[in-house]
Design an enzyme around this catalytic site. Structure first.
Site, short mmCIF file in Angstrom:
data_model
loop_
_atom_site.label_atom_id
_atom_site.label_comp_id
_atom_site.label_asym_id
_atom_site.label_seq_id
_atom_site.Cartn_x
_atom_site.Cartn_y
_atom_site.Cartn_z
N GLU A 128 7.40 -91.80 113.84
CA GLU A 128 5.99 -92.22 113.91
C GLU A 128 5.82 -93.72 113.72
O GLU A 128 4.92 -94.32 114.32
CB GLU A 128 5.18 -91.48 112.84
CG GLU A 128 5.11 -89.97 113.00
CD GLU A 128 4.31 -89.55 114.21
OE1 GLU A 128 3.25 -90.15 114.48
OE2 GLU A 128 4.75 -88.61 114.90
N GLU A 137 -1.62 -97.26 114.50
CA GLU A 137 -1.37 -96.86 115.88
C GLU A 137 -1.63 -98.04 116.82
O GLU A 137 -2.65 -98.71 116.73
CB GLU A 137 -2.29 -95.70 116.24
CG GLU A 137 -2.21 -95.26 117.69
CD GLU A 137 -3.21 -94.18 118.00
OE1 GLU A 137 -3.35 -93.84 119.19
OE2 GLU A 137 -3.87 -93.69 117.07
N ASN A 174 -9.62 -85.23 109.21
CA ASN A 174 -8.48 -85.40 108.31
C ASN A 174 -8.72 -86.54 107.32
O ASN A 174 -8.36 -86.44 106.15
CB ASN A 174 -7.20 -85.65 109.11
CG ASN A 174 -6.67 -84.39 109.72
OD1 ASN A 174 -6.37 -83.43 109.03
ND2 ASN A 174 -6.58 -84.36 111.04
#
Length: 265
Positions: A128, A137, A174
């Site tokens: 990741e 990201e 989340n």
């Protein structure tokens, strides 16, 4: 080329975490456990992984700190380019401090089970973040991770819920509960996950212990599905799946444990 490869891997590996189940309130009888989803009962599903209160099963005596050594952790971090923002953000000490809030991580089942879980966690983190290179990201701010149908955790229109942290926490549904569990304002200050290394690791461990740890007994492939689901599994992105598997088997070898069965999803 190595930088471009990491960039491609990171983009593919961005997590679109599945939605949490709705939970009822705890308040169980004295002989019952409150499960990770807030339901009362007995047995593994209630008293095992994620048990919140009651006669929860005790973790084993494995010392995660003695397994995640400086050599192991820095062996991952040192592969990131010197210019990576994560080089000065992620550290073993931050991981261990965050770990203090998650007593079951790497401590369920046998000693071998513990090592496999630790290897799995760091395999996904490596993929990741590109060996702890990235905190956020790439181009995440240009993407829409707001589920407007989720009224329990409504989006702040001025904030972005794109991937951040070791397992790229994403989506308002989340960030909201993660903030409640970890003590930060997940909806109004999601950037905390990218600014505070302790919260960053806690966000990864929070998601892991709630959504990934429960499927560890099904093999590493099940953990890939729990993290990136249809984006990679069932032929979605076989090269990304294989990359995760390669990291996992490498770390299992380093920790002296077999990787087990069902490696792919």
């Amino acid at each position: 080329m190595f930088k471009h490869l990491l960039l491609a891997i990171f983009i593919v590996g961005v997590v679109l975490l599945p939605r949490p189940l709705l939970a009822q309130n705890c308040g169980c009888a004295a002989d019952q456990c409150c499960s990770r989803w807030g339901y009362c009962g007995t047995g593994d599903d209630y008293c095992g992984t994620g048990c919140q209160e009651g006669p929860c099963y005790a973790p084993n005596n494995v010392s995660v700190e003695s397994i995640v050594t400086d050599e192991f952790f820095n062996g991952i971090l040192d592969q990131a380019d010197a210019s990576c923002v994560g080089k000065s953000f992620y550290s073993r000490s931050s991981f261990l401090e965050a770990l203090g809030s998650f007593s079951t991580f790497g401590r369920t089942g046998t000693d071998e089970d513990s090592k496999r879980e630790i290897a799995a966690f760091f395999a996904h983190v490596t993929h990741e973040t590109g060996h702890f290179c990235y905190i956020e990201e790439i181009d995440g701010a240009t993407k829409d991770y707001c589920d407007e149908e989720n009224t329990q955790y409504p989006c702040n229109p001025n904030k972005g819920y794109y991937g951040r942290g070791p397992i790229q926490l994403s989506w308002n549904y989340n960030y909201g509960p993660a903030g409640v569990a970890l003590g930060f304002d997940g909806l109004n200050a999601p950037e905390t996950v990218a600014n505070d290394p302790i919260i960053s690791f806690k966000s990864a461990l929070w998601y892991w212990t709630n959504s990934v740890q429960p499927v560890m007994n099904q093999g590493f492939g099940a953990t890939i599905r729990a993290i990136n689901g249809d984006l990679e599994c069932d032929g979605g992105n076989p090269s990304s799946v294989q990359t995760r598997i390669n990291y996992y088997t490498d770390y299992c070898n380093q920790l002296g444990v077999s990787p087990g069965d069902n490696l792919t999803c």
